[in-house]
Design a protein around this motif. Structure first.
Motif, PDB file in Angstrom:
ATOM      1  N   VAL A  26      -1.184  -8.138 -11.379  1.00 61.35           N
ATOM      2  CA  VAL A  26      -0.701  -6.888 -11.267  1.00 61.35           C
ATOM      3  C   VAL A  26      -2.622  -6.029 -10.185  1.00 61.35           C
ATOM      4  N   LEU A  27      -3.104  -6.444 -10.571  1.00 58.60           N
ATOM      5  CA  LEU A  27      -4.900  -5.944 -10.214  1.00 58.60           C
ATOM      6  C   LEU A  27      -4.133  -6.556  -9.402  1.00 58.60           C
ATOM      7  N   ARG A  28      -4.497  -7.690  -8.604  1.00 60.52           N
ATOM      8  CA  ARG A  28      -4.721  -8.487  -7.635  1.00 60.52           C
ATOM      9  C   ARG A  28      -3.700  -8.117  -6.333  1.00 60.52           C
ATOM     10  N   CYS A  29      -2.047  -7.643  -7.110  1.00 61.14           N
ATOM     11  CA  CYS A  29      -1.247  -6.832  -6.102  1.00 61.14           C
ATOM     12  C   CYS A  29      -1.982  -5.805  -5.936  1.00 61.14           C
ATOM     13  N   LEU A  33      -2.347  -4.092  -1.921  1.00 60.47           N
ATOM     14  CA  LEU A  33      -1.509  -2.944  -1.943  1.00 60.47           C
ATOM     15  C   LEU A  33      -2.547  -2.345  -1.345  1.00 60.47           C
ATOM     16  N   ALA A  34      -3.754  -2.003  -1.616  1.00 60.48           N
ATOM     17  CA  ALA A  34      -5.038  -1.085  -0.818  1.00 60.48           C
ATOM     18  C   ALA A  34      -5.528  -1.459   0.061  1.00 60.48           C
ATOM     19  N   ALA A  52      -1.326   2.782  -4.782  1.00 55.93           N
ATOM     20  CA  ALA A  52      -1.901   1.613  -5.076  1.00 55.93           C
ATOM     21  C   ALA A  52      -1.834   1.098  -6.311  1.00 55.93           C
ATOM     22  N   GLY A  53      -1.618   2.384  -7.407  1.00 62.85           N
ATOM     23  CA  GLY A  53      -1.527   1.743  -8.958  1.00 62.85           C
ATOM     24  C   GLY A  53      -2.645   2.046  -9.395  1.00 62.85           C
ATOM     25  N   PHE A  54      -3.979   2.497  -8.996  1.00 64.80           N
ATOM     26  CA  PHE A  54      -4.944   3.020  -9.285  1.00 64.80           C
ATOM     27  C   PHE A  54      -4.857   3.826 -10.530  1.00 64.80           C
ATOM     28  N   THR A  55      -5.740   4.466 -11.426  1.00 65.40           N
ATOM     29  CA  THR A  55      -5.206   5.513 -12.281  1.00 65.40           C
ATOM     30  C   THR A  55      -6.751   6.164 -11.471  1.00 65.40           C
ATOM     31  N   ASN A  56      -7.237   6.026 -11.113  1.00 62.95           N
ATOM     32  CA  ASN A  56      -8.637   7.461  -9.460  1.00 62.95           C
ATOM     33  C   ASN A  56      -9.508   5.821  -9.261  1.00 62.95           C
TER      34      ASN A  56
END
Length: 64
Positions: A26-29, A33-34, A52-56
């Motif tokens: 998931v982190l790689r995806c 995207l980022a 990209a789905g990160f918290t911040n």
């Protein structure tokens, strides 16, 4: 208990197949995207992180 048992087997099988844990995948995806989003210079780092789905932004920067 059965639920945890299934999750463990899934995670183990996933890692055997992909070489990554589900979380690492998931982190790689998110990072891929980022990177694509960063090519559009109209977005701030905070916007890219959120999209990209990160918290911040800090979380994204730490993972990068």
């Amino acid at each position: 208990m059965v639920y945890l048992h299934k999750n463990y087997h899934f995670a183990r099988a996933f890692k055997v197949t992909t070489g990554l844990s589900p979380y690492q995948h998931v982190l790689r995806c998110r990072l891929e995207l980022a990177q694509k989003l960063l090519h559009n210079q109209k977005r701030s780092l905070a916007q890219v992180a959120t999209e990209a789905g990160f918290t911040n932004q800090s979380h994204m920067t730490t993972v990068f």
